[in-house]
Design an enzyme around this catalytic site. Structure first.
Site, PDB file in Angstrom:
ATOM      1  N   ASP A  67      21.506 -46.849  19.498  1.00 31.57           N
ATOM      2  CA  ASP A  67      21.692 -47.226  18.095  1.00 31.57           C
ATOM      3  C   ASP A  67      22.905 -48.124  17.889  1.00 31.57           C
ATOM      4  O   ASP A  67      23.736 -48.307  18.795  1.00 31.57           O
ATOM      5  CB  ASP A  67      21.817 -45.964  17.215  1.00 31.57           C
ATOM      6  CG  ASP A  67      22.613 -44.842  17.869  1.00 31.57           C
ATOM      7  OD1 ASP A  67      23.453 -45.137  18.740  1.00 31.57           O
ATOM      8  OD2 ASP A  67      22.398 -43.680  17.533  1.00 31.57           O
ATOM      9  N   ASP A 136      23.984 -32.212  12.179  1.00 28.87           N
ATOM     10  CA  ASP A 136      22.752 -31.967  11.418  1.00 28.87           C
ATOM     11  C   ASP A 136      21.519 -31.995  12.328  1.00 28.87           C
ATOM     12  O   ASP A 136      20.394 -32.035  11.845  1.00 28.87           O
ATOM     13  CB  ASP A 136      22.611 -32.973  10.269  1.00 28.87           C
ATOM     14  CG  ASP A 136      22.485 -34.427  10.751  1.00 28.87           C
ATOM     15  OD1 ASP A 136      22.453 -34.663  11.987  1.00 28.87           O
ATOM     16  OD2 ASP A 136      22.421 -35.331   9.899  1.00 28.87           O
ATOM     17  N   HIS A 138      20.647 -34.358  14.422  1.00 24.71           N
ATOM     18  CA  HIS A 138      20.051 -35.668  14.748  1.00 24.71           C
ATOM     19  C   HIS A 138      20.219 -36.024  16.221  1.00 24.71           C
ATOM     20  O   HIS A 138      21.235 -35.697  16.837  1.00 24.71           O
ATOM     21  CB  HIS A 138      20.600 -36.790  13.848  1.00 24.71           C
ATOM     22  CG  HIS A 138      22.028 -37.171  14.068  1.00 24.71           C
ATOM     23  ND1 HIS A 138      22.901 -37.451  13.047  1.00 24.71           N
ATOM     24  CD2 HIS A 138      22.755 -37.366  15.198  1.00 24.71           C
ATOM     25  CE1 HIS A 138      24.068 -37.790  13.535  1.00 24.71           C
ATOM     26  NE2 HIS A 138      24.012 -37.739  14.842  1.00 24.71           N
ATOM     27  N   GLU A 143      17.929 -38.902  11.439  1.00 24.02           N
ATOM     28  CA  GLU A 143      18.464 -37.888  10.545  1.00 24.02           C
ATOM     29  C   GLU A 143      17.364 -36.910  10.129  1.00 24.02           C
ATOM     30  O   GLU A 143      16.172 -37.204  10.306  1.00 24.02           O
ATOM     31  CB  GLU A 143      19.053 -38.581   9.303  1.00 24.02           C
ATOM     32  CG  GLU A 143      20.198 -39.535   9.608  1.00 24.02           C
ATOM     33  CD  GLU A 143      21.501 -38.832  10.001  1.00 24.02           C
ATOM     34  OE1 GLU A 143      21.456 -37.723  10.567  1.00 24.02           O
ATOM     35  OE2 GLU A 143      22.572 -39.413   9.747  1.00 24.02           O
TER      36      GLU A 143
HETATM   37  C1  F6R Z   1      25.316 -42.047  19.238  1.00 21.27           C
HETATM   38  C2  F6R Z   1      24.229 -41.212  18.733  1.00 21.27           C
HETATM   39  C3  F6R Z   1      24.491 -39.983  17.955  1.00 21.27           C
HETATM   40  C4  F6R Z   1      25.581 -39.102  18.568  1.00 21.27           C
HETATM   41  C5  F6R Z   1      25.830 -37.885  17.700  1.00 21.27           C
HETATM   42  C6  F6R Z   1      26.959 -37.031  18.218  1.00 21.27           C
HETATM   43  O1  F6R Z   1      24.823 -43.162  19.942  1.00 21.27           O
HETATM   44  O2  F6R Z   1      23.107 -41.556  18.931  1.00 21.27           O
HETATM   45  O3  F6R Z   1      23.308 -39.237  17.845  1.00 21.27           O
HETATM   46  O4  F6R Z   1      25.175 -38.711  19.841  1.00 21.27           O
HETATM   47  O5  F6R Z   1      26.116 -38.294  16.392  1.00 21.27           O
HETATM   48  O6  F6R Z   1      28.141 -37.760  18.130  1.00 21.27           O
HETATM   49  P1  F6R Z   1      29.478 -37.234  18.835  1.00 21.27           P
HETATM   50  O7  F6R Z   1      29.225 -37.268  20.280  1.00 21.27           O
HETATM   51  O8  F6R Z   1      30.544 -38.208  18.415  1.00 21.27           O
HETATM   52  O9  F6R Z   1      29.697 -35.855  18.318  1.00 21.27           O
END
Ligand code: F6R
Length: 265
Positions: A67, A136, A138, A143
């Protein structure tokens, strides 16, 4: 799902890196799906160490990131392009033309997303997809209520995600509202998936993904539909798992588990 629980973030990062390196050594032209955020930093550090000290070779590897924030140019310090270069790509011998990160500044999102999906297919598909998980639930930026069949597209970030990620920005209002993200359906096409989570803040999301009903309310739960998912957790992230004793038992006794994944008795 294979679930492995480690005593520290360092241990889980080392195990995930060793498992990734096993695949790279077997298939030097592997295609990796990569994540950003805090979680995979330890894994990237260890892969960089293996490259420097053990000659782990990325010269034929191709990568696709999950992403990118919409509106941030590649040079923005919080863009995922910038993140990947700073934390991984510039430390290994990967060819820049083999690294793909969604374009946050494209004018035509639909055309770009279709092109990205096609690039993944033309590259032979993803061999290992690295995933973190949001509080959450994701995966990538899918989301809650994202279609479990979704493909790469533009997605509005939830308030919870924007709050969580505001720690990286100067002020909360600077967090982008939209992202381009691989879909859940795109992710599920990877041959193998590594889900990594650390810390108590992830415990509810992790339990929902592994033990909850398959639901778009926790898109990580869609991983239950995939036949080859390996989950790397620390004790805190595993803290809400109901069957934790079962997972520990398997980890200690499973004869087929690679050595690196086996907990020392
Ligand atoms: C990032 C991504 C997100 C993160 C998630 C956890 O490329 O796809 O799904 O893996 O938001 O983020 P952290 O590791 O910062 O807690």
């Amino acid at each position: 799902m294979q679930i492995y629980i480690f005593d520290s973030y360092e241990d889980l990062s080392t195990a995930a890196a060793a498992a990734t390196a096993d695949t790279l050594n077997l298939k030097p032209d592997s295609v990796l799906g990569l994540a950003t955020g805090s979680t995979p930093l330890g894994l990237y550090r260890e892969l960089i160490r293996m490259h420097r000290e053990e000659g782990l070779d990325f010269s034929r590897v191709t990568t696709f990131n999950l992403d990118e924030y919409v509106g941030l140019p590649k040079t923005h310090p919080q863009s995922y392009h910038f993140f990947m270069n700073r934390n991984f790509f510039r430390h290994i011998n990967i060819l820049p033309q083999n690294t793909y990160v969604p374009a946050g500044t494209t004018n035509n999102h639909k055309a770009f997303c279709d092109w990205y999906e096609n690039r993944i297919k033309e590259s032979g598909g993803i061999d290992i997809q690295i995933l973190g998980i949001g509080t959450d639930g994701h995966i990538a930026f899918n989301e809650p209520t994202s279609s479990l069949g979704s493909r790469t597209r533009i997605k509005t970030l939830s308030k919870q995600t924007r709050d969580d990620n505001s720690r990286f920005f100067e002020k909360p209002g600077d967090v982008p509202v939209y992202a381009i993200t691989m879909g859940v359906g795109t992710i599920l096409e990877a041959r193998r998936i590594f889900l990594i989570a650390t810390g108590a803040a992830k415990a509810v999301a992790v339990a929902g993904a592994i033990e909850g009903p398959v639901s778009s309310m926790n898109t990580g739960s869609a991983l239950q539909l995939h036949q080859d998912v390996v989950v790397f957790l620390d004790n805190e992230a595993a803290g809400k798992l109901k069957l934790i004793d079962y997972y520990h038992w398997i980890q200690e006794n499973e004869p087929d588990a690679p050595e690196v994944l086996r907990k020392q008795p």
